[in-house]
Scaffold this active site. Sequence first.
Site, mmCIF file in Angstrom:
data_model
loop_
_atom_site.group_PDB
_atom_site.id
_atom_site.type_symbol
_atom_site.label_atom_id
_atom_site.label_comp_id
_atom_site.label_asym_id
_atom_site.label_seq_id
_atom_site.Cartn_x
_atom_site.Cartn_y
_atom_site.Cartn_z
ATOM 1 N N GLY A 1 -5.599 23.944 69.178
ATOM 2 C CA GLY A 1 -4.376 23.792 69.967
ATOM 3 C C GLY A 1 -3.486 22.724 69.365
ATOM 4 O O GLY A 1 -3.672 22.324 68.212
ATOM 5 N N ARG A 2 -2.547 22.248 70.160
ATOM 6 C CA ARG A 2 -1.587 21.263 69.686
ATOM 7 C C ARG A 2 -2.255 19.975 69.223
ATOM 8 O O ARG A 2 -1.779 19.292 68.340
ATOM 9 C CB ARG A 2 -0.641 20.907 70.828
ATOM 10 C CG ARG A 2 0.569 21.766 70.919
ATOM 11 C CD ARG A 2 1.545 21.232 71.943
ATOM 12 N NE ARG A 2 0.919 20.625 73.091
ATOM 13 C CZ ARG A 2 1.111 19.371 73.460
ATOM 14 N NH1 ARG A 2 1.901 18.585 72.805
ATOM 15 N NH2 ARG A 2 0.505 18.906 74.531
ATOM 16 N N PHE A 3 -3.348 19.604 69.904
ATOM 17 C CA PHE A 3 -3.974 18.311 69.604
ATOM 18 C C PHE A 3 -4.977 18.374 68.473
ATOM 19 O O PHE A 3 -5.324 17.381 67.887
ATOM 20 C CB PHE A 3 -4.703 17.790 70.840
ATOM 21 C CG PHE A 3 -3.775 17.505 71.952
ATOM 22 C CD1 PHE A 3 -2.952 16.403 71.891
ATOM 23 C CD2 PHE A 3 -3.708 18.338 73.043
ATOM 24 C CE1 PHE A 3 -2.076 16.135 72.918
ATOM 25 C CE2 PHE A 3 -2.834 18.071 74.068
ATOM 26 C CZ PHE A 3 -2.010 16.971 74.007
ATOM 27 N N VAL B 1 -10.919 22.631 69.060
ATOM 28 C CA VAL B 1 -11.903 22.567 70.146
ATOM 29 C C VAL B 1 -13.157 23.291 69.641
ATOM 30 O O VAL B 1 -13.078 24.427 69.176
ATOM 31 C CB VAL B 1 -11.380 23.228 71.433
ATOM 32 C CG1 VAL B 1 -12.445 23.198 72.532
ATOM 33 C CG2 VAL B 1 -10.106 22.544 71.923
ATOM 34 N N ASP C 1 0.674 20.265 81.969
ATOM 35 C CA ASP C 1 0.606 21.452 81.100
ATOM 36 C C ASP C 1 -0.150 22.572 81.817
ATOM 37 O O ASP C 1 -1.013 23.226 81.235
ATOM 38 C CB ASP C 1 -0.099 21.070 79.786
ATOM 39 C CG ASP C 1 0.178 22.047 78.654
ATOM 40 O OD1 ASP C 1 1.146 22.833 78.769
ATOM 41 O OD2 ASP C 1 -0.569 22.034 77.665
ATOM 42 N N ILE D 1 -13.930 26.896 68.602
ATOM 43 C CA ILE D 1 -13.468 27.861 69.618
ATOM 44 C C ILE D 1 -12.011 28.221 69.336
ATOM 45 O O ILE D 1 -11.597 29.366 69.412
ATOM 46 C CB ILE D 1 -13.581 27.292 71.048
ATOM 47 C CG1 ILE D 1 -14.999 26.793 71.335
ATOM 48 C CG2 ILE D 1 -13.167 28.347 72.073
ATOM 49 C CD1 ILE D 1 -15.157 26.131 72.695
ATOM 50 N N GLY D 2 -11.231 27.220 69.045
ATOM 51 C CA GLY D 2 -9.806 27.479 68.794
ATOM 52 C C GLY D 2 -9.106 26.176 68.467
ATOM 53 O O GLY D 2 -9.685 25.089 68.574
HETATM 54 P P1 ATP Z 1 -2.109 24.301 73.569
HETATM 55 O O1 ATP Z 1 -2.522 23.264 72.616
HETATM 56 O O2 ATP Z 1 -0.717 24.750 73.389
HETATM 57 O O3 ATP Z 1 -2.412 23.889 74.990
HETATM 58 P P2 ATP Z 1 -4.460 25.960 73.655
HETATM 59 O O4 ATP Z 1 -4.623 25.862 75.157
HETATM 60 O O5 ATP Z 1 -4.869 27.255 73.020
HETATM 61 O O6 ATP Z 1 -2.983 25.623 73.240
HETATM 62 P P3 ATP Z 1 -6.514 23.965 73.386
HETATM 63 O O7 ATP Z 1 -6.423 23.537 74.800
HETATM 64 O O8 ATP Z 1 -6.672 22.894 72.358
HETATM 65 O O9 ATP Z 1 -5.258 24.803 72.941
HETATM 66 O O10 ATP Z 1 -7.725 24.976 73.278
HETATM 67 C C1 ATP Z 1 -8.146 25.584 72.068
HETATM 68 C C2 ATP Z 1 -9.150 26.679 72.439
HETATM 69 O O11 ATP Z 1 -10.291 26.102 73.066
HETATM 70 C C3 ATP Z 1 -8.575 27.693 73.426
HETATM 71 O O12 ATP Z 1 -9.066 28.963 73.081
HETATM 72 C C4 ATP Z 1 -9.170 27.255 74.755
HETATM 73 O O13 ATP Z 1 -9.313 28.338 75.644
HETATM 74 C C5 ATP Z 1 -10.528 26.709 74.324
HETATM 75 N N1 ATP Z 1 -11.064 25.694 75.240
HETATM 76 C C6 ATP Z 1 -10.443 24.560 75.643
HETATM 77 N N2 ATP Z 1 -11.213 23.862 76.505
HETATM 78 C C7 ATP Z 1 -12.365 24.586 76.653
HETATM 79 C C8 ATP Z 1 -13.570 24.421 77.426
HETATM 80 N N3 ATP Z 1 -13.758 23.364 78.223
HETATM 81 N N4 ATP Z 1 -14.519 25.384 77.337
HETATM 82 C C9 ATP Z 1 -14.344 26.461 76.537
HETATM 83 N N5 ATP Z 1 -13.251 26.669 75.783
HETATM 84 C C10 ATP Z 1 -12.265 25.758 75.835
#
Ligand code: ATP
Length: 323
Positions: A42-44, A47, A153, A39-40
């Site tokens: 992030g910092r960790f 996903v 956050d 999906i994407g």
């Molecule tokens: P950061 O790490 O700075 O918080 P972020 O919010 O883009 O950035 P993640 O929270 O790791 O990073 O999310 C990565 C991607 O996955 C994003 O597009 C987020 O919208 C999506 N995502 C996270 N949790 C879910 C979920 N439960 N269902 C669907 N998509 C999700």
Amino acid sequence: PVDEITDPEPNPVATRKNSQKLLSEWDIPFEQLEILDLIGTGRFGAVHKGKWHGDVAIKMMDIDTDDEKQLQAFKREVSFFRMTRHDFVVLFMGACMRPPHLAIVTSLCKGQTLYTHIHLRKDRFNINRTIQIATQITQGMGYLHHRGIVHKDLKSKNIFIENGKVVITDFALFSIGRLSKKKARKDSLVIPDGWLCYLAPELMTSLKINTDGNQDMELPFSEKSDVHSFGTIWYELLAGEWPFHKEPVETVIWQVGKGLKQPLNHLQASRDVKEILMMCWSYSPESRPMFQHIKKTILRLPKKKGLHRSPSHPLHLSRSAEP
Ligand code: ATP
């Protein structure tokens, strides 16, 4: 063996109500997960969409598994997640807690994030919908705080709108990782995009230029710093942009640290609406209200009747935000 995973530091509510429960009940063997599209990232870490008794989101935790402190911090947060059940909070389903595969499994949010609505699609919500979304966020956040969970956050990227309903995601993980995956240069600080404007002054003034290239996230987060972040979301809902969005990072840190706020004179909103911002953005954490209080204040705001027939209202939809 599964039972070796015990609560690292039990949540007081958990201890009282169900002291027998072990964290192992929430352990999902990594092999049971079917990992699908990314999906994407992030910092960790990444996903992914996945399958585990249905559709799920799998957040792979890219943390140093040799670092016992980080591993314990991860398990500690998981021990808090299992206590959460609320309509406006993402459903925690379990976690993979055995190195090297650390992951958090939650329900898959099907809608768009508030960030996508506001900043990418440039959707504007009318005042009634703004009130509804903000109220749901305050309810979800009030619940998390009641459970002893500080989000750390809270931002529009971590709020989904699913079938018209708010879903808060990504709570309590912030301190586990580093501020950024990028290794900072010596004597510098890497600030993730779109993060600073949510930070309360007491966090802003605690940001430290690191001297060794590492960026630990030991910032004084609190329920009241979450309230400050909520203030920024309220502003985004009203203004369709982030506060200080054109200002350089150094200026924002300096201004917020000194107690200066984003001017509101360009906002076409009533005094009551702006006062909510001022309360949430109070310099001193003690002066910021609790989410229950914010919710009541928001619900007292006058709603507009028949908004769809009054295009002159300043917060009228410029484009339909939802189907
Ligand atoms: P950061 O790490 O700075 O918080 P972020 O919010 O883009 O950035 P993640 O929270 O790791 O990073 O999310 C990565 C991607 O996955 C994003 O597009 C987020 O919208 C999506 N995502 C996270 N949790 C879910 C979920 N439960 N269902 C669907 N998509 C999700």
